[in-house]
Design an enzyme around this catalytic site. Sequence first.
Site, PDB file in Angstrom:
ATOM      1  N   ASP A  79     -29.564   8.585 -12.373  1.00 20.97           N
ATOM      2  CA  ASP A  79     -30.945   8.600 -12.867  1.00 20.97           C
ATOM      3  C   ASP A  79     -31.224   9.796 -13.766  1.00 20.97           C
ATOM      4  OD1 ASP A  79     -31.246   6.365 -11.299  1.00 20.97           O
ATOM      5  OD2 ASP A  79     -33.186   6.974 -10.503  1.00 20.97           O
ATOM      6  N   ASN A 117     -30.917   1.700 -14.324  1.00 20.67           N
ATOM      7  CA  ASN A 117     -31.920   1.237 -13.356  1.00 20.67           C
ATOM      8  C   ASN A 117     -32.717   2.417 -12.821  1.00 20.67           C
ATOM      9  OD1 ASN A 117     -33.342  -0.633 -11.831  1.00 20.67           O
ATOM     10  ND2 ASN A 117     -31.887  -0.610 -10.136  1.00 20.67           N
ATOM     11  N   ASP A 129     -39.786   6.122   0.028  1.00 17.88           N
ATOM     12  CA  ASP A 129     -38.330   6.116  -0.035  1.00 17.88           C
ATOM     13  C   ASP A 129     -37.682   6.360   1.326  1.00 17.88           C
ATOM     14  OD1 ASP A 129     -38.293   5.533  -2.715  1.00 17.88           O
ATOM     15  OD2 ASP A 129     -38.018   7.601  -3.375  1.00 17.88           O
ATOM     16  N   GLU A 187     -35.829  -0.459  -6.736  1.00 17.61           N
ATOM     17  CA  GLU A 187     -34.568  -0.912  -7.322  1.00 17.61           C
ATOM     18  C   GLU A 187     -34.253  -2.350  -6.946  1.00 17.61           C
ATOM     19  OE1 GLU A 187     -34.207   3.542  -7.540  1.00 17.61           O
ATOM     20  OE2 GLU A 187     -35.289   2.020  -6.398  1.00 17.61           O
ATOM     21  N   HIS A 218     -29.216   2.236  -3.835  1.00 19.29           N
ATOM     22  CA  HIS A 218     -28.684   3.393  -3.117  1.00 19.29           C
ATOM     23  C   HIS A 218     -29.311   3.577  -1.756  1.00 19.29           C
ATOM     24  CE1 HIS A 218     -32.124   6.032  -4.807  1.00 19.29           C
ATOM     25  NE2 HIS A 218     -32.346   4.799  -5.181  1.00 19.29           N
ATOM     26  N   ARG A 219     -30.615   3.353  -1.640  1.00 23.07           N
ATOM     27  CA  ARG A 219     -31.293   3.597  -0.362  1.00 23.07           C
ATOM     28  C   ARG A 219     -30.917   2.559   0.689  1.00 23.07           C
ATOM     29  NH1 ARG A 219     -33.071   8.107  -1.365  1.00 23.07           N
ATOM     30  NH2 ARG A 219     -34.261   8.641  -3.239  1.00 23.07           N
TER      31      ARG A 219
END
Length: 419
Positions: free
Chosen positions: A52, A94, A296, A324, A373-374
């Site tokens: 990012d 993204n 998040d 995302e 990713h999360r």
Amino acid sequence: MSLPVARIAPVAAALTGAVTLPGSKSVTNRALLVAALARGTSTLTGILRSDDTRYMMAALRAMGVRIEEVDDTTVRVTGTGTLDVPAEPLFIGNAGTAMRFLTAAVALVRGRVILTGDEHMQKRPIAPLLETLRAMGVDAASPTGCPPVTVNGTGHFDAGEIEVSGTLSSQYISAIMMLAAMGDAPTRIRIGGGKIGAVGYLQITAAVMRAFGVRVDFPSEAEITIQPTGYTAADYAIEPDASAATYLWAAEALTGGRIDIGTAPKNMNQPDAHAHALIAAFPNMPAEIYGAQMQDAIPTLAVLAAFNKTPVRFTGIENLRVKECDRIAAVHQGLTRIDPDLSSVEGDDLIVHARPDLAGQTRDCLIDSHADHRIAMSFALAALRINGVTIEDPDCVSKTFPAYWDVLGDLGVQVEITR
């Protein structure tokens, strides 16, 4: 072509050790943009190196900003107070923060700018931000309501009174805030519905702006005022990422361990730091968690809730549908792959039906990370207690925490990545 997978072996002992957290993605991308809009040279320390932030730096360089990489966590940013027309469309991957912040910022460019991203970004809504920009006199459009976006910048926008919906993503409002400091008159943002939703994220934006000489005030729950001072170059230290910390706090809770991340939650300004108190309550987490102020952290908390003594309902999380991926759907899908009755969804609420007895069981299942990713990092936590949990596309953690799998390995977790 199959994606890589990560196989994580359950741990038999408490996880202990020391970890150096990456810098905050949210703060890094705000600081990079603000420093780029300032006149002079700013030094940013503690930055996050990830997909990012690389996309943000590449876009700024394409618009004439000089960024010197001093070391792994330090950059010098030299700006002129303006942005040049890029020679090509800005590709943002993204990176949601980069796309939203830059869509507003390129109104300062005198010429056409196209912002685009990967297949996932091209499904993420941006129409509400474009509507707000058009109300400010900016020619901004997207045929689909998602990227690609075209902005015909004039170097100018209409300041003054701006009304936005309180249901908007805080990133949209942050984008307008950072642009507003470059106006020729004060800007007052009024929040429709009478109250700002994720105000903690807006306070992060305000803190960065103030560090670079801008006056930002919150005169009421429904107002933000920004003075048109422009930005002054400054040296700025970026704090560790609280979202990344949640995985380690949860790993401590699940294994009875102790992981030193070098800073206390009370010293973090990011909203996700508030998740620490909920994690510390495990296995007696509350029956309802309102997630608007720590969005998040919700995947982390939801996976942890699977091992809680009692069920947990997550509310105020509707914006997770436009991250995302649709994180409500992705977390629900992952939990139900572990056990079909482990999770349910009611509207935009996610209910995790606690099953502490799952610890120590074998549940062979492949978790689709949805290139998010999360999702990948949070479901790795389930694998600490359940045998057979495999994470698809583990490389997606490079978005915010490139060293995540190495960090788990250093703590004693057996991680095998097959490509």
